[in-house]
Design a protein around this motif. Structure first.
Motif, PDB file in Angstrom:
ATOM      1  N   ILE A  70      -1.641  -9.475   4.365  1.00 48.38           N
ATOM      2  CA  ILE A  70      -1.126  -8.188   3.796  1.00 48.38           C
ATOM      3  C   ILE A  70      -0.896  -7.070   5.243  1.00 48.38           C
ATOM      4  N   THR A  71       0.285  -6.503   5.159  1.00 45.52           N
ATOM      5  CA  THR A  71       0.418  -5.610   6.101  1.00 45.52           C
ATOM      6  C   THR A  71       0.983  -4.319   5.442  1.00 45.52           C
ATOM      7  N   TRP A  72       0.731  -3.119   5.722  1.00 46.67           N
ATOM      8  CA  TRP A  72       1.474  -2.089   5.607  1.00 46.67           C
ATOM      9  C   TRP A  72       1.665  -0.930   6.718  1.00 46.67           C
ATOM     10  N   GLY A  73       2.631   0.053   6.527  1.00 46.93           N
ATOM     11  CA  GLY A  73       2.809   1.084   7.385  1.00 46.93           C
ATOM     12  C   GLY A  73       3.901   1.989   7.103  1.00 46.93           C
ATOM     13  N   LEU A 100       4.886  -2.026   2.414  1.00 50.27           N
ATOM     14  CA  LEU A 100       3.970  -3.094   2.192  1.00 50.27           C
ATOM     15  C   LEU A 100       4.725  -4.421   2.265  1.00 50.27           C
ATOM     16  N   SER A 101       3.859  -5.388   3.117  1.00 53.54           N
ATOM     17  CA  SER A 101       4.593  -6.631   3.467  1.00 53.54           C
ATOM     18  C   SER A 101       3.441  -7.615   3.152  1.00 53.54           C
ATOM     19  N   MET A 102       3.876  -8.957   2.618  1.00 55.43           N
ATOM     20  CA  MET A 102       2.832  -9.821   2.416  1.00 55.43           C
ATOM     21  C   MET A 102       3.473 -11.160   2.840  1.00 55.43           C
ATOM     22  N   CYS A 114       7.248 -10.858   0.654  1.00 54.54           N
ATOM     23  CA  CYS A 114       8.200  -9.982   0.475  1.00 54.54           C
ATOM     24  C   CYS A 114       7.748  -8.793   1.148  1.00 54.54           C
ATOM     25  N   SER A 115       8.600  -7.712   1.384  1.00 57.28           N
ATOM     26  CA  SER A 115       8.396  -6.368   1.742  1.00 57.28           C
ATOM     27  C   SER A 115       8.895  -5.255   0.571  1.00 57.28           C
ATOM     28  N   VAL A 116       7.996  -4.488   0.313  1.00 57.87           N
ATOM     29  CA  VAL A 116       8.578  -3.490  -0.591  1.00 57.87           C
ATOM     30  C   VAL A 116       7.879  -2.094  -0.517  1.00 57.87           C
ATOM     31  N   PRO A 117       8.735  -1.130  -0.725  1.00 59.66           N
ATOM     32  CA  PRO A 117       8.449   0.414  -0.634  1.00 59.66           C
ATOM     33  C   PRO A 117       7.228   0.842  -1.657  1.00 59.66           C
ATOM     34  N   ASP A 150       1.351   4.476  -6.393  1.00 63.24           N
ATOM     35  CA  ASP A 150       1.682   2.815  -6.785  1.00 63.24           C
ATOM     36  C   ASP A 150       0.344   2.108  -6.200  1.00 63.24           C
ATOM     37  N   THR A 151       0.096   0.963  -7.032  1.00 67.03           N
ATOM     38  CA  THR A 151      -0.922   0.032  -6.877  1.00 67.03           C
ATOM     39  C   THR A 151      -0.652  -1.380  -6.345  1.00 67.03           C
ATOM     40  N   PHE A 152      -1.221  -1.929  -5.478  1.00 69.15           N
ATOM     41  CA  PHE A 152      -0.949  -3.469  -5.001  1.00 69.15           C
ATOM     42  C   PHE A 152      -2.076  -4.151  -5.565  1.00 69.15           C
ATOM     43  N   ILE A 153      -1.911  -5.085  -6.402  1.00 69.30           N
ATOM     44  CA  ILE A 153      -3.073  -6.027  -6.798  1.00 69.30           C
ATOM     45  C   ILE A 153      -2.812  -7.311  -6.194  1.00 69.30           C
ATOM     46  N   LEU A 154      -3.766  -7.764  -5.531  1.00 68.51           N
ATOM     47  CA  LEU A 154      -3.890  -8.930  -4.892  1.00 68.51           C
ATOM     48  C   LEU A 154      -5.008  -9.970  -5.610  1.00 68.51           C
TER      49      LEU A 154
END
Length: 343
Positions: free
Chosen positions: A161-164, A247-249, A288-291, A296-300
């Motif tokens: 998981i990455t974000w920036g 956000l990218s995964m 994928c990569s998403v704005p 917003d919440t990312f659920i892994l």
């Protein structure tokens, strides 16, 4: 000279392992065998197949790891160079051998590796390969251990998981999941397995340094496969974003379950979800990569491990322990079992 002796000892240890495996399977078939072939197949989420046939030559104490039948290289980045396959093989051998030895290339002397050119495991030099190190490597280990019958599948990826953003903010983490159960141990929950051992950032540091809130981080109950020995549970990790970021995964095991062995049930697949600030829930798939917008919440939800053995079948349990324990008697897998028993 000293290093040569270390490698000679490793070669002997692997040869002893191969003899022990041959003896175990000969006893299972109730007949003497000089050669046996072990088979295993697994699939990446895009449908790419990893095929393995291990041909053990008992007379010369050698083995051929033949990956013929593996799918062709893919357009995306989870191709694995030859070095990844060699690393997975040497790791699995070291985990199963019944001698305490340092990891070294002597383990590979009795091993011949066949990798079809242009395949997922032997791509052309211009192929993208970053995901081969963090996804395909894990599946290779599952396939090899499956062929030996050593343990059920673990989560099968590293959940990258990455974000920036464009303000010099960037973050990368790998997230734990469930480990596969074995012939006499339960799989551990919420751990990294096999080809990774990275630690995750403490919540206090994460929230201090980055514009996010860690809403939840806990085990994912019942995500491990049931069996006489249960697969480990994955984790549930939820991150609220306080600023616009990307956000990218790069994840796997979102389609194909971590399999159980000897009647054990499969572990649950992982899932990547986006919860918008208005409450909408969106399945992001595995890669994928998403704005991400504020709120917003990312659920892994990471995969669990496969179970081992049928439930409530004591007679089979005893026979399975006898069959596999004969060559998993010391080394990493055995130490791993002892660690779990102490938890």
């Amino acid at each position: 000279a000293y290093m040569r002796y270390i490698q000679d000892n490793a070669e002997t240890a692997v040869k002893d392992l191969l003899k022990s495996v041959l003896h175990s399977f000969s006893e299972k078939e109730h007949k003497h065998q000089d050669n046996i072939k072990l088979h295993a197949v697994d699939y990446m989420d895009d449908g790419s197949k990893i095929c393995l046939c291990i041909d053990i030559d008992g007379q010369h104490s050698k083995a051929k790891f033949d990956f013929t039948g593996t799918s062709e290289q893919v357009w995306y980045n989870w191709n694995a160079p030859r070095s990844i396959t060699n690393s997975a093989i040497i790791y699995c051998l070291r985990a199963m051998i019944a001698h305490e030895i340092p990891l070294n290339n002597g383990c590979m002397r009795p091993i011949e590796v066949i990798l079809p050119p242009g395949s997922l495991l032997n791509p052309h030099k211009d192929a993208a390969v970053v995901g081969g190190n963090v996804l395909t490597s894990q599946r290779l280990v599952d396939v090899i251990l499956h062929a030996f019958g050593a343990c059920a599948a673990s989560q099968g990826c590293m959940n990258n998981i990455t974000w920036g953003d464009n303000k010099a903010t960037s973050y990368y983490e790998t997230v734990a999941g469930g480990a596969g159960a074995g012939p006499n141990w339960h799989g551990r929950s919420g751990v990294h397995t096999h080809m990774t051992n990275t630690r995750i950032t403490d919540p206090e540091i994460l929230e201090k340094r980055f514009p996010v809130v860690l809403q939840k981080f806990c085990l994912r109950p019942f995500s491990g496969g049931q069996g006489k020995y249960r697969g480990g549970d994955g984790v549930d990790r939820r991150i609220l974003f306080r600023r616009t970021m990307t956000l990218s995964m790069l994840t796997d095991r979102r389609v194909h379950h971590p399999y159980g062995l000897c009647g054990g049930e499969n572990g649950q697949c992982g899932k990547n979800l986006l919860k918008r600030v208005d409450g909408r829930l969106i399945n992001l798939g595995g890669k994928c990569s998403v704005p991400m917008e504020p709120g917003d919440t990312f659920i892994l939800l990471t995969p669990g491990g496969g179970g081992f053995g049928k439930v409530n079948d004591e007679e089979d349990k005893n026979s399975e322990q006898t069959e596999f324990q004969s060559f998993i008697e010391r080394g990493s897998l055995f130490d791993y079992k002892l660690t779990q028993e102490g938890v």
